[in-house]
Design a protein around this motif. Structure first.
Motif, PDB file in Angstrom:
ATOM      1  N   MET A   1     -14.119  26.436  44.201  1.00  0.00           N
ATOM      2  CA  MET A   1     -13.686  25.765  43.009  1.00  0.00           C
ATOM      3  C   MET A   1     -13.977  26.677  41.817  1.00  0.00           C
ATOM      4  O   MET A   1     -15.065  27.196  41.678  1.00  0.00           O
ATOM      5  N   SER A   2     -13.002  26.863  40.963  1.00  0.00           N
ATOM      6  CA  SER A   2     -13.130  27.714  39.786  1.00  0.00           C
ATOM      7  C   SER A   2     -12.999  26.849  38.529  1.00  0.00           C
ATOM      8  O   SER A   2     -11.887  26.512  38.120  1.00  0.00           O
ATOM      9  N   LEU A   3     -14.140  26.468  37.949  1.00  0.00           N
ATOM     10  CA  LEU A   3     -14.119  25.593  36.782  1.00  0.00           C
ATOM     11  C   LEU A   3     -14.066  26.404  35.493  1.00  0.00           C
ATOM     12  O   LEU A   3     -14.709  27.437  35.367  1.00  0.00           O
ATOM     13  N   THR A   4     -13.275  25.926  34.546  1.00  0.00           N
ATOM     14  CA  THR A   4     -13.152  26.551  33.237  1.00  0.00           C
ATOM     15  C   THR A   4     -13.450  25.505  32.175  1.00  0.00           C
ATOM     16  O   THR A   4     -12.894  24.405  32.217  1.00  0.00           O
ATOM     17  N   GLU A   5     -14.330  25.838  31.217  1.00  0.00           N
ATOM     18  CA  GLU A   5     -14.651  24.945  30.115  1.00  0.00           C
ATOM     19  C   GLU A   5     -13.950  25.429  28.852  1.00  0.00           C
ATOM     20  O   GLU A   5     -13.994  26.616  28.534  1.00  0.00           O
ATOM     21  N   VAL A   6     -13.296  24.502  28.142  1.00  0.00           N
ATOM     22  CA  VAL A   6     -12.590  24.828  26.907  1.00  0.00           C
ATOM     23  C   VAL A   6     -13.171  23.972  25.783  1.00  0.00           C
ATOM     24  O   VAL A   6     -12.908  22.773  25.723  1.00  0.00           O
ATOM     25  N   PRO A   7     -13.989  24.582  24.900  1.00  0.00           N
ATOM     26  CA  PRO A   7     -14.535  23.813  23.783  1.00  0.00           C
ATOM     27  C   PRO A   7     -13.525  23.693  22.641  1.00  0.00           C
ATOM     28  O   PRO A   7     -12.821  24.651  22.325  1.00  0.00           O
ATOM     29  N   VAL A   8     -13.428  22.505  22.051  1.00  0.00           N
ATOM     30  CA  VAL A   8     -12.486  22.242  20.965  1.00  0.00           C
ATOM     31  C   VAL A   8     -13.180  21.317  19.970  1.00  0.00           C
ATOM     32  O   VAL A   8     -14.026  20.516  20.355  1.00  0.00           O
ATOM     33  N   GLU A  21      -5.722  11.775  26.358  1.00  0.00           N
ATOM     34  CA  GLU A  21      -4.712  11.163  27.219  1.00  0.00           C
ATOM     35  C   GLU A  21      -3.885  12.229  27.938  1.00  0.00           C
ATOM     36  O   GLU A  21      -3.585  12.101  29.118  1.00  0.00           O
ATOM     37  N   PHE A  22      -3.530  13.310  27.234  1.00  0.00           N
ATOM     38  CA  PHE A  22      -2.785  14.411  27.851  1.00  0.00           C
ATOM     39  C   PHE A  22      -3.622  15.069  28.945  1.00  0.00           C
ATOM     40  O   PHE A  22      -3.144  15.316  30.059  1.00  0.00           O
ATOM     41  N   PHE A  23      -4.893  15.355  28.645  1.00  0.00           N
ATOM     42  CA  PHE A  23      -5.778  16.036  29.593  1.00  0.00           C
ATOM     43  C   PHE A  23      -5.972  15.220  30.868  1.00  0.00           C
ATOM     44  O   PHE A  23      -5.909  15.751  31.973  1.00  0.00           O
ATOM     45  N   PRO A  27      -3.392  17.423  36.703  1.00  0.00           N
ATOM     46  CA  PRO A  27      -4.041  17.437  38.016  1.00  0.00           C
ATOM     47  C   PRO A  27      -5.311  18.301  38.048  1.00  0.00           C
ATOM     48  O   PRO A  27      -6.170  18.091  38.895  1.00  0.00           O
ATOM     49  N   SER A  28      -5.443  19.251  37.133  1.00  0.00           N
ATOM     50  CA  SER A  28      -6.618  20.126  37.130  1.00  0.00           C
ATOM     51  C   SER A  28      -7.787  19.542  36.331  1.00  0.00           C
ATOM     52  O   SER A  28      -8.866  20.117  36.297  1.00  0.00           O
ATOM     53  N   ASP A  42     -16.962  17.196  18.709  1.00  0.00           N
ATOM     54  CA  ASP A  42     -16.951  18.396  19.544  1.00  0.00           C
ATOM     55  C   ASP A  42     -16.614  17.937  20.957  1.00  0.00           C
ATOM     56  O   ASP A  42     -17.228  17.008  21.480  1.00  0.00           O
ATOM     57  N   VAL A  43     -15.639  18.595  21.577  1.00  0.00           N
ATOM     58  CA  VAL A  43     -15.168  18.191  22.894  1.00  0.00           C
ATOM     59  C   VAL A  43     -15.129  19.412  23.807  1.00  0.00           C
ATOM     60  O   VAL A  43     -14.745  20.498  23.379  1.00  0.00           O
ATOM     61  N   VAL A  44     -15.556  19.228  25.060  1.00  0.00           N
ATOM     62  CA  VAL A  44     -15.433  20.282  26.067  1.00  0.00           C
ATOM     63  C   VAL A  44     -14.604  19.708  27.216  1.00  0.00           C
ATOM     64  O   VAL A  44     -14.997  18.743  27.857  1.00  0.00           O
ATOM     65  N   PHE A  45     -13.419  20.298  27.406  1.00  0.00           N
ATOM     66  CA  PHE A  45     -12.557  19.928  28.527  1.00  0.00           C
ATOM     67  C   PHE A  45     -12.871  20.869  29.681  1.00  0.00           C
ATOM     68  O   PHE A  45     -12.865  22.086  29.509  1.00  0.00           O
ATOM     69  N   THR A  46     -13.145  20.331  30.872  1.00  0.00           N
ATOM     70  CA  THR A  46     -13.418  21.156  32.048  1.00  0.00           C
ATOM     71  C   THR A  46     -12.271  20.971  33.044  1.00  0.00           C
ATOM     72  O   THR A  46     -11.920  19.851  33.403  1.00  0.00           O
ATOM     73  N   THR A  47     -11.699  22.102  33.465  1.00  0.00           N
ATOM     74  CA  THR A  47     -10.594  22.073  34.426  1.00  0.00           C
ATOM     75  C   THR A  47     -10.964  22.858  35.675  1.00  0.00           C
ATOM     76  O   THR A  47     -11.842  23.717  35.647  1.00  0.00           O
ATOM     77  N   ASP A  48     -10.283  22.547  36.763  1.00  0.00           N
ATOM     78  CA  ASP A  48     -10.441  23.282  38.019  1.00  0.00           C
ATOM     79  C   ASP A  48      -9.229  24.191  38.165  1.00  0.00           C
ATOM     80  O   ASP A  48      -8.116  23.721  38.369  1.00  0.00           O
TER      81      ASP A  48
END
Length: 59
Positions: A1-8, A21-23, A27-28, A42-48
């Motif tokens: 699993m390759s997780l990526t964090e995107v801070p916004v 809602e979009f996030f 599927p990731s 402050d938001v951190v979206f984590t995707t696979d």
């Protein structure tokens, strides 16, 4: 699993809601962390980002 964090950072609550809602529809999507920061958030979206398994060619 390759997780990526995107801070916004969001100042507008409606924009934050729209992005969440979009996030969630992706599927990731794996995790959302939201922290109140002054007048905004402050938001951190984590995707696979793990690539899908190769197709076997068998239907």
């Amino acid at each position: 699993m390759s997780l990526t964090e995107v801070p916004v950072q969001f100042d507008d609550k409606d924009e934050l809601k729209t992005q969440i809602e979009f996030f969630i529809g992706q599927p990731s999507a794996r995790k959302i962390e939201i922290t109140k920061a002054g007048a905004g958030y402050d938001v951190v979206f984590t995707t696979d980002d793990t690539p899908p398994a190769p197709a076997t060619g068998v239907a």
